[in-house]
Design a protein around this motif. Structure first.
Motif, PDB file in Angstrom:
ATOM      1  N   GLU A  34      -6.393   3.415   1.561  1.00 25.61           N
ATOM      2  CA  GLU A  34      -7.280   2.826   2.658  1.00 25.61           C
ATOM      3  C   GLU A  34      -7.356   1.474   2.468  1.00 25.61           C
ATOM      4  OE1 GLU A  34     -11.207   4.830   2.035  1.00 25.61           O
ATOM      5  OE2 GLU A  34     -10.782   6.390   3.421  1.00 25.61           O
ATOM      6  N   GLN A  35      -7.423   0.902   1.735  1.00 24.45           N
ATOM      7  CA  GLN A  35      -7.530  -0.759   1.347  1.00 24.45           C
ATOM      8  C   GLN A  35      -6.109  -1.226   1.724  1.00 24.45           C
ATOM      9  OE1 GLN A  35      -9.525  -0.903  -2.419  1.00 24.45           O
ATOM     10  NE2 GLN A  35     -11.226   0.291  -1.509  1.00 24.45           N
ATOM     11  N   ALA A  36      -5.169  -0.574   1.811  1.00 26.93           N
ATOM     12  CA  ALA A  36      -3.861  -1.364   1.996  1.00 26.93           C
ATOM     13  C   ALA A  36      -3.513  -1.990   0.749  1.00 26.93           C
ATOM     14  CB  ALA A  36      -3.770  -2.073   3.237  1.00 26.93           C
ATOM     15  N   ARG A  37      -3.690  -1.384  -0.609  1.00 32.93           N
ATOM     16  CA  ARG A  37      -3.423  -2.054  -1.827  1.00 32.93           C
ATOM     17  C   ARG A  37      -2.351  -1.078  -2.401  1.00 32.93           C
ATOM     18  NH1 ARG A  37      -6.824  -2.069  -5.546  1.00 32.93           N
ATOM     19  NH2 ARG A  37      -8.204  -0.536  -4.609  1.00 32.93           N
ATOM     20  N   ALA A  38      -1.800  -0.006  -1.881  1.00 34.99           N
ATOM     21  CA  ALA A  38      -1.046   0.972  -2.606  1.00 34.99           C
ATOM     22  C   ALA A  38       0.363   0.721  -1.867  1.00 34.99           C
ATOM     23  CB  ALA A  38      -1.535   2.409  -2.641  1.00 34.99           C
ATOM     24  N   PRO A  39       1.458   0.993  -2.636  1.00 36.62           N
ATOM     25  CA  PRO A  39       2.632   1.121  -2.197  1.00 36.62           C
ATOM     26  C   PRO A  39       2.816   1.954  -0.986  1.00 36.62           C
ATOM     27  CG  PRO A  39       2.822   1.350  -4.767  1.00 36.62           C
ATOM     28  CD  PRO A  39       1.306   1.472  -4.197  1.00 36.62           C
ATOM     29  N   HIS A  40       3.724   1.657  -0.173  1.00 35.38           N
ATOM     30  CA  HIS A  40       3.976   2.882   1.069  1.00 35.38           C
ATOM     31  C   HIS A  40       3.831   4.277   0.557  1.00 35.38           C
ATOM     32  CE1 HIS A  40       4.701  -0.044   4.295  1.00 35.38           C
ATOM     33  NE2 HIS A  40       5.584  -0.758   3.650  1.00 35.38           N
ATOM     34  N   PRO A  41       3.045   5.256   0.855  1.00 30.60           N
ATOM     35  CA  PRO A  41       3.149   6.376   0.533  1.00 30.60           C
ATOM     36  C   PRO A  41       4.317   7.242   1.002  1.00 30.60           C
ATOM     37  CG  PRO A  41       1.672   6.312   2.446  1.00 30.60           C
ATOM     38  CD  PRO A  41       2.133   4.974   2.199  1.00 30.60           C
ATOM     39  N   ARG A  60      -0.245  13.502  13.399  1.00 34.25           N
ATOM     40  CA  ARG A  60       0.392  13.175  12.268  1.00 34.25           C
ATOM     41  C   ARG A  60       1.454  12.099  12.652  1.00 34.25           C
ATOM     42  NH1 ARG A  60       5.471  15.470  11.091  1.00 34.25           N
ATOM     43  NH2 ARG A  60       5.516  15.862  13.176  1.00 34.25           N
ATOM     44  N   ASP A  61       2.240  12.113  13.817  1.00 31.73           N
ATOM     45  CA  ASP A  61       3.150  11.107  13.859  1.00 31.73           C
ATOM     46  C   ASP A  61       2.762   9.626  13.728  1.00 31.73           C
ATOM     47  OD1 ASP A  61       4.844  13.031  14.220  1.00 31.73           O
ATOM     48  OD2 ASP A  61       5.374  13.204  16.303  1.00 31.73           O
ATOM     49  N   HIS A  62       1.368   9.258  14.470  1.00 28.88           N
ATOM     50  CA  HIS A  62       0.866   8.117  14.413  1.00 28.88           C
ATOM     51  C   HIS A  62       0.790   7.720  12.975  1.00 28.88           C
ATOM     52  CE1 HIS A  62      -1.301   4.641  16.063  1.00 28.88           C
ATOM     53  NE2 HIS A  62      -2.346   5.085  15.404  1.00 28.88           N
ATOM     54  N   LEU A  63       0.125   8.628  12.163  1.00 31.60           N
ATOM     55  CA  LEU A  63      -0.097   8.253  10.847  1.00 31.60           C
ATOM     56  C   LEU A  63       1.352   7.854  10.117  1.00 31.60           C
ATOM     57  CD1 LEU A  63      -2.203   8.184   8.312  1.00 31.60           C
ATOM     58  CD2 LEU A  63      -1.367  10.631   8.027  1.00 31.60           C
ATOM     59  N   HIS A  64       2.174   8.625  10.153  1.00 27.26           N
ATOM     60  CA  HIS A  64       3.597   8.139   9.469  1.00 27.26           C
ATOM     61  C   HIS A  64       4.047   6.719  10.009  1.00 27.26           C
ATOM     62  CE1 HIS A  64       5.133  11.508   7.453  1.00 27.26           C
ATOM     63  NE2 HIS A  64       4.292  12.423   8.142  1.00 27.26           N
ATOM     64  N   HIS A  65       3.595   6.476  11.394  1.00 26.20           N
ATOM     65  CA  HIS A  65       4.199   5.208  11.881  1.00 26.20           C
ATOM     66  C   HIS A  65       3.276   4.037  11.284  1.00 26.20           C
ATOM     67  CE1 HIS A  65       7.305   6.662  14.607  1.00 26.20           C
ATOM     68  NE2 HIS A  65       6.649   7.490  15.399  1.00 26.20           N
ATOM     69  N   LEU A  66       1.941   4.247  11.369  1.00 31.94           N
ATOM     70  CA  LEU A  66       1.121   3.367  10.621  1.00 31.94           C
ATOM     71  C   LEU A  66       1.482   3.147   9.155  1.00 31.94           C
ATOM     72  CD1 LEU A  66      -2.412   4.362  11.781  1.00 31.94           C
ATOM     73  CD2 LEU A  66      -1.201   2.319  12.528  1.00 31.94           C
ATOM     74  N   ALA A  67       2.026   3.962   8.489  1.00 34.25           N
ATOM     75  CA  ALA A  67       2.505   3.898   7.000  1.00 34.25           C
ATOM     76  C   ALA A  67       3.803   3.419   7.023  1.00 34.25           C
ATOM     77  CB  ALA A  67       2.358   5.217   6.417  1.00 34.25           C
ATOM     78  N   GLY A  68       4.554   3.117   7.954  1.00 33.55           N
ATOM     79  CA  GLY A  68       6.027   2.506   7.998  1.00 33.55           C
ATOM     80  C   GLY A  68       6.814   3.749   7.726  1.00 33.55           C
TER      81      GLY A  68
END
Length: 266
Positions: A34-41, A60-68
């Motif tokens: 949530e805090q963008a402190r973890a490596p890419h999931p 679901r697709d938007h979540l994947h794109h947000l996570a790169g």
């Protein structure tokens, strides 16, 4: 939802620790995400989060794109029919209408469709599949697929669509299992699958050979529900035609079998 019952909430929604529990990850790791402190999931973690949050395919697709992390192929065809589509079927009392999944499973229907074709509510889920009905079910009195006039063309077209579905859902056990079952159980389907037949299309006008009311000629209009990869098939008879009268009679008869003698006590 897979969570133990708890105290009454002041605000709706899941707590951070509940999302983590449903996604099978630690609360600490979820907080870092949530805090963008973890490596890419990983794609697996994102899939678990999507399930925990009950995201739609687009979300679901938007979540994947947000996570790169580009989303993988959908896990399988959707069987969830929007309530607005279910309501639409009920508002078509003079038309028979069904909803088909990407694998040609009948996943919703109205009363007139059940009377014209068969009582789908009385069938187990696997037997509601029109591909199984066309290729694996023995013909009754020479009547294939409810005695519909374009049964052979429909079967070829459905096989073609199943090939496209297999390409869209390469990791779906449901799709691959259905293909394997049809190839093993039907020489006709096996030939069609091997030939890559792409020419056949079902007719827009067809006739059902109904055992009670006789031939019923209808127009068939198919509406695509793109976001669910589903189709709505609507069957209507020409106004003032004998087929319209037959559909009206079927709406009264429903799914009862008047050609079968009643048993004592019924």
């Amino acid at each position: 939802m897979g969570l133990p019952a708890g105290t009454r909430r002041r605000t709706p929604g899941l707590r951070r620790e509940e999302v983590a529990r449903l996604a099978y990850i630690s609360t600490e790791y979820y907080a870092r995400l949530e805090q963008a402190r973890a490596p890419h999931p990983s794609r697996e973690v994102l899939a678990q989060l999507a399930r925990a949050l009950r995201l739609s395919d687009a979300e679901r697709d938007h979540l994947h794109h947000l996570a790169g992390t580009p989303p993988g192929p959908p896990p399988g065809p959707s069987r969830e029919v929007r309530q607005s589509i279910v309501d639409l079927l009920k508002r078509l009392p003079e038309a028979a209408a069904i909803v088909l999944s990407a694998t040609y499973e009948v996943i919703a229907w109205n009363d007139l469709a059940a009377a014209l074709m068969e009582d789908f509510s009385a069938l187990p889920r696997r037997d509601r599949n029109l591909l199984r009905r066309a290729f694996l079910t023995p013909n009754e009195g020479g009547r294939r697929l409810y005695g519909v006039s374009d049964a052979d063309e429909f079967a070829r077209s459905a096989a073609r669509h199943l090939r496209a579905a297999a390409a869209r859902y390469p990791n779906s056990p449901e799709v691959t299992g259905l293909v394997d079952e049809l190839r093993a159980g039907s020489e006709e389907f096996a030939r069609l699958w091997a030939a890559h037949d792409v020419a056949a299309r079902p007719a827009l006008c067809k006739t059902f050979d109904h055992p009670l009311v006789g031939p019923v000629t209808v127009s068939c209009d198919v509406l695509d529900i793109a976001d669910r990869d589903q189709q709505v098939a609507i069957y209507t008879a020409a106004p003032g035609s004998p087929s319209e009268e037959a559909l009206r009679l079927l709406s009264v008869i429903g799914t009862q079998r008047m050609d079968v003698p009643a048993t004592p006590g019924t």
